[in-house]
Design an enzyme around this catalytic site. Structure first.
Site, PDB file in Angstrom:
ATOM      1  CG  HIS A  79      86.412  24.885  15.624  1.00 58.37           C
ATOM      2  ND1 HIS A  79      85.706  24.027  16.451  1.00 58.37           N
ATOM      3  CD2 HIS A  79      86.187  26.128  16.123  1.00 58.37           C
ATOM      4  CE1 HIS A  79      85.077  24.713  17.378  1.00 58.37           C
ATOM      5  NE2 HIS A  79      85.364  25.993  17.218  1.00 58.37           N
TER       6      HIS A  79
ATOM      7  CG  ASN B 133      81.481  25.313  20.613  1.00 62.69           C
ATOM      8  OD1 ASN B 133      81.967  25.028  19.527  1.00 62.69           O
ATOM      9  ND2 ASN B 133      81.770  26.434  21.244  1.00 62.69           N
TER      10      ASN B 133
ATOM     11  CG  HIS C  54      78.987  33.703   7.952  1.00 64.39           C
ATOM     12  ND1 HIS C  54      79.307  34.334   9.140  1.00 64.39           N
ATOM     13  CD2 HIS C  54      78.510  34.689   7.128  1.00 64.39           C
ATOM     14  CE1 HIS C  54      79.049  35.627   9.036  1.00 64.39           C
ATOM     15  NE2 HIS C  54      78.557  35.867   7.831  1.00 64.39           N
TER      16      HIS C  54
END
Length: 745
Positions: free
Chosen positions: A117, A189, A381
């Site tokens: 990413h 995603n 996170h």
């Protein structure tokens, strides 16, 4: 009643060395109270911003605040003396995010591009809760009309920071919610499944997808041997790979891209009842993609296509929007729904079985002011959770709970990454975490431990009524320690077949083309043959067509092919969507019907779209009258930039229409047709890519010269530009003229 802290300052500090400003009690303080002030001989640094500007903020604004112990993200804690275990005598669980945060921070108290990413774009925005989730989650930010600031980052997975936007790849869709209860990160995603079922394989799949280690090529693509070697040997990757080979692998825009939480999460309501959910982001503009040739051309013409599109849309006021929705499932002991294992990240639940229920609206309304400070330094996170949202035992999610925190420490130089401005929580923090690299808070007090009496007992533990984050006391399956997966994880092909059968004929052709291209880029025949066996287990027609393109025989399936009911929600075709932010190219000869050009240009703006005038040269047309600014010339324009083309005239070859100066200019074609060859290339490419084309007045001559019938799908002609635009706008709502794509026999 518990005694309060003595309100007695050490008199005169006659003997130096008192550890705090107030003398402690013998008994441990139990009445919650905030941090004590500093001693009279102490003060923090003057308050300045990182760029040297005086803020005028009091010194205590940079110290810990609040009376309760929290995580670094501001979630209140009810216990910090016991690790989360599988029973009082059981093993410590990997999912104990407080343990990992606390120990990891301690380990790094003494004190790079993302591995995946790395290529990303981001924006600021706001999330407004609908209140419809109140029955399943007590999370405050989901409350009715509650507005929560957010920061969203979109990204590709495989490429470096310098790679192109329009490569075939999975896209990241990560959202940071700055809630009043702490930071919540929904890190997903644009594809609802993943390549692997267990996080222990994550280094393997990324190593396989990244450039080969000996030559560092190919960059930002999966069309090479190591990727296909891995996904054909680990057939659990089949479902995700098929999504990647579909049009989903090359989005038209981040604004027109779905997002998925991938995993199954557990929500908790105010009564403690739990529900399993999957998160979905649904774009208001619909889900659309580039066609393959268009993506390839764009990668060369404008490698920043997606990030530019996002930034330009926000600047133009066409704010991108997504609805956040959830699929809900009963929190049963087996954690399955309609026979689908909810802990398997390679599986979806079709929306026809579990509809997506909207719970809030995301609007992106501001661009970052500094790419590095915000887009590059933002740290997500999956363990950043708030009350009302908990994790499940999905083995991929469990590994991510460790990996993300560890990654931020390496990438951002230490455990204090949460103090970077873009990562700062909007909830009070009193975490007892100290020192380390990049510590920007100025902590006070003498006792960063619990229990203490020197700091008046602060911070105190919060209870459920105080909004503490309390993990769901879910039952842990008993059994021996094993490195195994459940039997339900063994089905690697049925959902891939479901996806294939849910595609329209046009989408299937694109998938066949993608597999054929990617596998033909592989060197080893054995890898190609193995891939064909995988395809045979999805569909024999798919396998046969790709085998023909590879010049190899089509193998027989090695598993029985099922016939699931197709899921129309998986197809991108068939709907009509708003045209906000679409780009319309208006081609003019420079002197033909400028009145019509002005009218069309204003109508495009009024429809919340972006008009770009394309002329033989740059500058301003009709400088002495009502000026029309030129945004693109025939030399700089390319069809891939536009959603539709409007032809206002039939431009003669420009002065620079020479192959020696511009390779897009065909001297012979220009001499024969009398029309600038770059305009003919522009409309031919747009037609080939299924884009809407319109013309009025002499513009119809360009279509005829290009060999494009005015009766062809997605082509309109009219007497005026406004009339042509009206019909063109309707066509753009379907994204492309899909009837132009005839499936191969």
């Amino acid at each position: 009643m518990a005694e309060k802290v003595q309100e007695v300052v050490h008199p005169g500090n006659e003997i130096p060395g008192a550890p705090g400003p107030v003398a402690p009690l013998v008994d441990e303080p139990t009445e919650p109270a905030g941090p004590l002030p500093p001693k009279t001989d102490q003060r923090g640094p003057e308050s300045y911003s990182p760029t040297g500007q005086e803020t005028g903020a009091p010194g205590d604004r940079v110290a810990q605040s609040g009376e309760f112990l929290t995580t670094a993200q501001g979630a209140r804690l009810y216990d910090t003396d016991h690790s989360l275990k599988a029973g009082p005598r059981g093993p410590v669980l990997l999912q104990d995010h407080h343990l990992r945060e606390k120990i990891t921070h301690f380990d790094h108290e003494r004190i790079p591009e993302r591995v995946v990413h790395a290529r990303g774009a981001a924006a600021h925005g706001v999330f407004q809760g609908y209140g419809t989730a109140a029955g399943i989650s007590k999370a405050a930010f989901l409350g009715k009309d509650v507005q929560t600031p957010v920061f969203v980052r979109f990204s590709t997975v495989l490429g470096s920071r310098g790679s192109a936007d329009t490569v075939r790849d999975t896209r990241g869709f990560a959202t940071k919610f700055y809630t009043t209860q702490g930071v919540f990160d929904l890190v997903g995603n644009n594809i609802p499944v993943f390549f692997i079922q267990d996080a222990i394989k994550f280094p393997d799949v990324i190593h396989a997808g990244k450039p080969h280690p000996d030559r560092e090529i190919p960059q930002a693509q999966s069309a090479h041997d190591t990727f296909w070697d891995f996904v054909t040997l680990h057939t659990e990757a089949t479902h995700h790979t098929l999504w990647n080979m579909s049009d989903r692998g090359i989005p038209r825009s981040y604004r027109m891209m779905e997002g998925f939480g991938v995993h199954t999460f557990r929500l908790v309501n105010a009564d403690g009842a739990t529900t399993l959910v999957k998160f979905h982001w649904k774009p208001k503009l619909g889900v659309h993609s580039l066609v393959w040739e268009e993506a390839q051309i764009t990668a060369g013409m404008d490698p920043d296509f997606h990030r530019r599109d996002l930034a330009d849309a926000i600047e133009a006021g066409a704010y991108p929007q997504w609805e956040l929705g959830v699929q809900t499932f009963p929190d049963t002991e087996d954690q399955t729904f309609e026979g689908i294992d909810l802990l398997d990240p390679t599986k979806i639940v079709p929306e026809e079985l579990a509809p997506v229920q909207p719970i809030g609206l995301l609007t992106l309304n501001a661009n970052p002011s500094n790419y590095f400070a915000e887009t590059e330094q933002v740290a997500f996170h999956v363990g950043h959770l708030v009350p009302g949202i908990d994790v499940t035992d999905d083995p991929l999610l469990q590994g991510r709970l460790f990996s993300y925190l560890d990654t931020q420490i390496s990438r951002l130089g230490g455990p204090n990454f949460g103090q970077l401005p873009v990562n700062r929580t909007h909830a009070p923090v009193n975490d007892m975490l100290r020192d380390g690299m990049h510590q920007t808070a100025v902590h006070s007090g003498a006792a960063p431990y619990r229990p203490n009496s020197l700091d008046g007992g602060c911070p105190f533990l919060a209870g459920a009524d105080d909004g503490a984050y309390i993990e769901v006391p879910a039952l842990v399956p008993a059994g021996r320690k094993v490195r195994e997966a459940p039997a339900s994880f063994d089905d690697h092909f049925s959902q891939a077949r479901l996806f294939w059968l849910s595609m329209t004929p046009t989408e299937r052709e694109h998938i066949i083309g993608a597999y054929t291209f990617e596998l033909n880029k592989c060197y080893e025949t054995a890898v190609k043959e193995r891939a064909l066996t995988v395809l045979a287990n999805i569909d024999t027609h798919l396998c046969a067509r790709v085998a023909t393109g590879l010049g190899l025989p089509a193998p027989e399936p090695t598993v029985a092919l099922n016939d699931p009911q197709p899921s129309p929600a998986l197809s991108q075709l068939g709907g009509a969507w708003p045209t906000d932010g679409r780009i319309v190219g208006i081609v003019t000869a420079g002197d033909q019907d400028l009145t019509g050009v002005r009218s069309v240009r204003q109508a495009v703006l009024d429809a919340d779209m972006v008009p770009l005038v394309i002329a033989p040269t740059g500058g301003v047309l009709d400088q002495d009258g009502d000026p029309v600014t030129v945004q693109r010339t025939f030399a700089t324009a390319r069809s891939t930039e536009f959603d539709a083309i409007l032809l206002a005239g039939a431009p003669a070859p420009g002065a620079d229409a020479s192959g020696a100066r511009d390779a897009k200019a065909d001297d012979i074609a220009a001499a024969v047709s009398g029309i600038d060859p770059r305009v003919l290339l522009l409309v031919n490419e747009a037609y080939r890519h299924g884009k809407a084309l319109g013309a009025w007045a002499d513009g119809a001559d360009v279509l005829a010269t290009a060999g494009i019938s005015s009766e062809a799908p997605g082509v309109v002609t009219a007497d005026t530009g406004d009339a042509a635009l009206e019909r063109l706008t309707e066509l753009m709502g379907h994204h492309r003229a899909w009837d132009r794509f005839s499936p191969a026999v």
